[in-house]
Design a protein around this motif. Sequence first.
Motif, short mmCIF file in Angstrom:
data_model
loop_
_atom_site.label_atom_id
_atom_site.label_comp_id
_atom_site.label_asym_id
_atom_site.label_seq_id
_atom_site.Cartn_x
_atom_site.Cartn_y
_atom_site.Cartn_z
N LEU A 130 -43.43 6.47 0.09
CA LEU A 130 -42.46 5.97 -0.49
C LEU A 130 -40.73 6.55 -0.89
O LEU A 130 -40.11 6.30 -0.72
N GLU A 131 -41.12 7.37 -1.58
CA GLU A 131 -39.87 8.36 -2.73
C GLU A 131 -39.22 8.73 -1.64
O GLU A 131 -38.47 8.96 -2.06
N SER A 132 -40.30 9.93 -0.91
CA SER A 132 -38.65 10.37 0.22
C SER A 132 -38.41 9.54 1.33
O SER A 132 -37.38 10.19 2.04
N ALA A 134 -37.08 6.74 1.12
CA ALA A 134 -36.33 5.51 1.49
C ALA A 134 -35.00 5.71 2.28
O ALA A 134 -34.70 4.82 2.55
N TYR A 137 -35.54 4.67 5.69
CA TYR A 137 -36.14 3.46 5.88
C TYR A 137 -34.90 2.90 5.71
O TYR A 137 -34.76 1.36 5.99
N ARG A 138 -33.69 2.81 5.18
CA ARG A 138 -32.93 2.38 4.83
C ARG A 138 -31.84 2.51 6.28
O ARG A 138 -31.70 1.48 6.73
N LYS A 236 -44.64 -0.14 -9.68
CA LYS A 236 -43.29 1.13 -10.07
C LYS A 236 -42.20 0.62 -9.57
O LYS A 236 -41.41 1.07 -10.11
N TYR A 237 -42.12 0.03 -8.55
CA TYR A 237 -40.87 -0.66 -8.39
C TYR A 237 -40.89 -2.08 -8.26
O TYR A 237 -38.97 -2.83 -8.63
N TYR A 243 -38.13 -2.63 -4.33
CA TYR A 243 -37.85 -0.86 -3.77
C TYR A 243 -36.51 -0.20 -3.25
O TYR A 243 -35.82 0.47 -2.71
N GLN A 246 -33.73 -0.48 -5.51
CA GLN A 246 -33.43 0.65 -5.85
C GLN A 246 -33.72 2.07 -5.91
O GLN A 246 -32.53 3.01 -5.58
N LYS A 247 -34.37 1.86 -4.17
CA LYS A 247 -34.74 2.99 -3.54
C LYS A 247 -33.42 3.23 -2.86
O LYS A 247 -33.14 4.15 -2.16
N CYS A 248 -33.30 1.91 -2.19
CA CYS A 248 -32.56 1.57 -0.77
C CYS A 248 -31.07 2.15 -0.56
O CYS A 248 -30.28 1.49 0.17
#
Length: 274
Positions: A130-132, A134, A137-138, A236-237, A243, A246-248
């Motif tokens: 999930l952290e790496s 993003a 996945y975007r 976490k998100y 998610y 925040q991440k994408c």
Amino acid sequence: MASLPSPPFVSVEGIHNFRSLGGYPTSIPTFATTRSDLLFRSAEPSQVTAAGIAALKSRNIRTIFDLRSLPEIERNKPLTPIIEIEGIKRIFVPVFKDRDYSPEAIALRYKDYTSDDGTEGFRRAYGDILESGAGSYRTILLHIRDKPHEPCLVHCTAGKDRTGIIVALILQLVGVEDQVIAEEYALTELGLAAWKDIIIKHLIKDLGGEGREGAERMVGAKVVNMLASLEMIKSKYGGAEGYLKQKCGFTDHDIQKIRANVTESRFTISLDES
């Protein structure tokens, strides 16, 4: 390959674990299901046959997203070479560009992944994904946002971990129940059944002969492991929507479009003129 239940599995000769993500009831929006003609998932496609390519094209799949890492692809090139299919674009979106994240590498990195209670290992491995992942996945989610009439296929090596996480995010985003998401993930055990012994032999060799039991757990796709990962996403998100924001880098409007494009109404209105 052995005959698999369809739906959700789709027979594509030469590609294991190939299935549609359609038909799952959603709560965001309500009275809808996930579309069966937009997003597909599978294991790596290097052995696809001419009949398999025809099956891909018959479903209008023109884009394939490859989540594998460069070291993984290079290491496995003799057995699973990169193939180019005329009329279908391959987009390289590695979750870990320079780190080997094949099933064997994950097992070595997370030893508790193969322990009797491997749930914590899966949580940590999927947390790293999930952290790496993003950015990767975007790219996939942008395709869904902007090209809802262009079906696509997402794959990694086995179509289980990196693929499983992006699928879980999409299904959670539209409000598919966690238990249903986890059961969809667990279908991978059925989808990989014909390939399982080959994968396990590689794992036992790479794990230094740790034994078949650990390797079996490694290739498994247990409901409990995905349920734990879905809880991690929430804690976490704030869930899949959090998610994506925040991440994408997605906005509320982006998310609204993705939800609309992934789903279709469960009901049709018939206008009877009689």
